[in-house]
Design a protein around this motif. Sequence first.
Motif, PDB file in Angstrom:
ATOM      1  N   ALA A  38     100.602  45.082  42.235  1.00  0.00           N
ATOM      2  CA  ALA A  38     101.570  44.579  42.156  1.00  0.00           C
ATOM      3  C   ALA A  38     101.666  43.287  43.020  1.00  0.00           C
ATOM      4  N   GLY A  39     102.445  42.328  43.018  1.00  0.00           N
ATOM      5  CA  GLY A  39     102.552  40.965  43.868  1.00  0.00           C
ATOM      6  C   GLY A  39     103.679  41.461  45.002  1.00  0.00           C
ATOM      7  N   LEU A  40     103.658  40.761  46.035  1.00  0.00           N
ATOM      8  CA  LEU A  40     104.679  40.978  46.985  1.00  0.00           C
ATOM      9  C   LEU A  40     106.022  41.261  46.542  1.00  0.00           C
ATOM     10  N   ARG A  41     106.454  40.715  45.728  1.00  0.00           N
ATOM     11  CA  ARG A  41     107.875  40.678  45.252  1.00  0.00           C
ATOM     12  C   ARG A  41     108.199  41.894  44.341  1.00  0.00           C
ATOM     13  N   ILE A  42     107.294  42.460  43.614  1.00  0.00           N
ATOM     14  CA  ILE A  42     107.332  43.575  43.070  1.00  0.00           C
ATOM     15  C   ILE A  42     107.120  44.675  44.079  1.00  0.00           C
ATOM     16  N   ILE A  43     106.374  44.531  44.759  1.00  0.00           N
ATOM     17  CA  ILE A  43     106.150  45.747  45.990  1.00  0.00           C
ATOM     18  C   ILE A  43     107.356  46.060  46.687  1.00  0.00           C
ATOM     19  N   VAL A  44     108.168  44.885  46.975  1.00  0.00           N
ATOM     20  CA  VAL A  44     109.355  45.024  47.741  1.00  0.00           C
ATOM     21  C   VAL A  44     110.600  45.631  46.709  1.00  0.00           C
ATOM     22  N   ILE A  45     110.416  45.172  45.579  1.00  0.00           N
ATOM     23  CA  ILE A  45     111.442  45.659  44.778  1.00  0.00           C
ATOM     24  C   ILE A  45     111.154  47.248  44.405  1.00  0.00           C
ATOM     25  N   SER A  46     109.888  47.675  44.205  1.00  0.00           N
ATOM     26  CA  SER A  46     109.742  48.825  44.030  1.00  0.00           C
ATOM     27  C   SER A  46     109.927  49.709  45.226  1.00  0.00           C
ATOM     28  N   ALA A  47     109.799  49.377  46.539  1.00  0.00           N
ATOM     29  CA  ALA A  47     110.201  50.037  47.877  1.00  0.00           C
ATOM     30  C   ALA A  47     111.758  50.378  47.601  1.00  0.00           C
ATOM     31  N   LEU A  48     112.630  49.242  47.319  1.00  0.00           N
ATOM     32  CA  LEU A  48     113.873  49.418  47.059  1.00  0.00           C
ATOM     33  C   LEU A  48     114.367  50.375  46.275  1.00  0.00           C
ATOM     34  N   LEU A  49     113.683  50.299  45.106  1.00  0.00           N
ATOM     35  CA  LEU A  49     114.012  51.475  43.893  1.00  0.00           C
ATOM     36  C   LEU A  49     113.586  52.645  44.289  1.00  0.00           C
ATOM     37  N   GLY A  50     112.501  52.662  45.122  1.00  0.00           N
ATOM     38  CA  GLY A  50     112.141  54.262  45.407  1.00  0.00           C
ATOM     39  C   GLY A  50     113.129  54.795  46.449  1.00  0.00           C
ATOM     40  N   ALA A  51     113.822  54.009  47.378  1.00  0.00           N
ATOM     41  CA  ALA A  51     114.910  54.433  48.282  1.00  0.00           C
ATOM     42  C   ALA A  51     115.987  54.734  47.497  1.00  0.00           C
ATOM     43  N   ILE A  52     116.228  54.038  46.197  1.00  0.00           N
ATOM     44  CA  ILE A  52     117.506  54.336  45.439  1.00  0.00           C
ATOM     45  C   ILE A  52     117.214  55.643  44.564  1.00  0.00           C
ATOM     46  N   ALA A  53     116.044  55.694  44.200  1.00  0.00           N
ATOM     47  CA  ALA A  53     115.714  56.706  43.393  1.00  0.00           C
ATOM     48  C   ALA A  53     116.003  58.143  44.184  1.00  0.00           C
ATOM     49  N   LEU A  54     115.448  58.259  45.394  1.00  0.00           N
ATOM     50  CA  LEU A  54     115.657  59.366  46.122  1.00  0.00           C
ATOM     51  C   LEU A  54     116.931  59.700  46.646  1.00  0.00           C
ATOM     52  N   THR A  55     117.753  58.690  46.811  1.00  0.00           N
ATOM     53  CA  THR A  55     119.098  58.766  47.224  1.00  0.00           C
ATOM     54  C   THR A  55     119.974  59.225  45.999  1.00  0.00           C
ATOM     55  N   GLY A  56     119.631  58.839  44.822  1.00  0.00           N
ATOM     56  CA  GLY A  56     120.159  59.340  43.570  1.00  0.00           C
ATOM     57  C   GLY A  56     119.916  61.074  43.487  1.00  0.00           C
ATOM     58  N   ASN A  57     118.688  61.248  43.611  1.00  0.00           N
ATOM     59  CA  ASN A  57     118.203  62.725  43.751  1.00  0.00           C
ATOM     60  C   ASN A  57     119.028  63.410  44.803  1.00  0.00           C
ATOM     61  N   PHE A  58     119.119  62.834  45.866  1.00  0.00           N
ATOM     62  CA  PHE A  58     120.068  63.709  46.982  1.00  0.00           C
ATOM     63  C   PHE A  58     121.471  63.953  46.671  1.00  0.00           C
ATOM     64  N   ALA A  59     121.869  62.829  45.838  1.00  0.00           N
ATOM     65  CA  ALA A  59     123.078  63.011  45.389  1.00  0.00           C
ATOM     66  C   ALA A  59     123.491  64.170  44.402  1.00  0.00           C
ATOM     67  N   GLY A  60     122.546  64.223  43.375  1.00  0.00           N
ATOM     68  CA  GLY A  60     122.516  65.298  42.712  1.00  0.00           C
ATOM     69  C   GLY A  60     122.330  66.559  42.988  1.00  0.00           C
ATOM     70  N   VAL A  61     121.547  66.795  44.019  1.00  0.00           N
ATOM     71  CA  VAL A  61     121.247  67.946  44.720  1.00  0.00           C
ATOM     72  C   VAL A  61     122.542  68.422  45.635  1.00  0.00           C
ATOM     73  N   ALA A  62     123.113  67.347  46.100  1.00  0.00           N
ATOM     74  CA  ALA A  62     124.321  67.665  47.064  1.00  0.00           C
ATOM     75  C   ALA A  62     125.493  68.190  46.120  1.00  0.00           C
ATOM     76  N   ALA A  63     125.555  67.408  44.698  1.00  0.00           N
ATOM     77  CA  ALA A  63     126.471  67.946  44.007  1.00  0.00           C
ATOM     78  C   ALA A  63     126.337  69.454  43.378  1.00  0.00           C
ATOM     79  N   GLY A  64     124.956  70.079  43.814  1.00  0.00           N
ATOM     80  CA  GLY A  64     124.886  71.329  43.321  1.00  0.00           C
ATOM     81  C   GLY A  64     124.079  71.592  41.850  1.00  0.00           C
ATOM     82  N   LEU A  65     123.603  70.227  41.433  1.00  0.00           N
ATOM     83  CA  LEU A  65     122.575  70.406  40.389  1.00  0.00           C
ATOM     84  C   LEU A  65     121.235  70.827  40.429  1.00  0.00           C
ATOM     85  N   HIS A  66     120.562  71.500  39.230  1.00  0.00           N
ATOM     86  CA  HIS A  66     119.420  72.012  39.274  1.00  0.00           C
ATOM     87  C   HIS A  66     118.423  70.820  39.847  1.00  0.00           C
ATOM     88  N   PRO A  67     117.446  71.057  40.491  1.00  0.00           N
ATOM     89  CA  PRO A  67     116.614  69.853  41.096  1.00  0.00           C
ATOM     90  C   PRO A  67     115.990  69.135  39.755  1.00  0.00           C
TER      91      PRO A  67
END
Length: 171
Positions: free
Chosen positions: A60-89
Amino acid sequence: LELTIHTLGVVLGILAGLELDRVLGFGMEPPSEALPFGSFLHQIVGAVIIAIAVAVYNGAGLRIIVISALLGAIALTGNFAGVAAGLHPAAAGGIGAFIASFVGIVVAYRLHVPSIVVTTAAIVPLVPGMAVFRGLLALVESGGTGAEMFGGAGTLIGAAMIGIGLAVGAS
């Protein structure tokens, strides 16, 4: 499929190294309990590093790398929110993958790139590689005893459920 093969390749390589270590008499014992992941901030940093590495690996080029990094943080945050809500992993991982994929589709549309380019790198940090490793290690070390084999198989089934949750969420 490629991610699964890469993960299994790493796991089998580690297992082969541990077995070679045992045969040569060095006797290194892997920890019996899973190590803690660390704070939320440390996990976000790790997810960003993994997403960047996957994006770079895929050319990937620099633009896609930066977007992928931000989306990786978003994905993990969504995962944490689900775990905090008591959902199955698996459900929590699916939520994280869904949120990252949804945002990735919108961003990719605006950038005129395929959404899979940014979402694949973003959900890799949620892949249960440690669970796969621990499940395979339990199977290898079971010595043929039923209880330990079932424990390893249960861990692998849990990892497969998370993988399916990620696939469903990203789809």
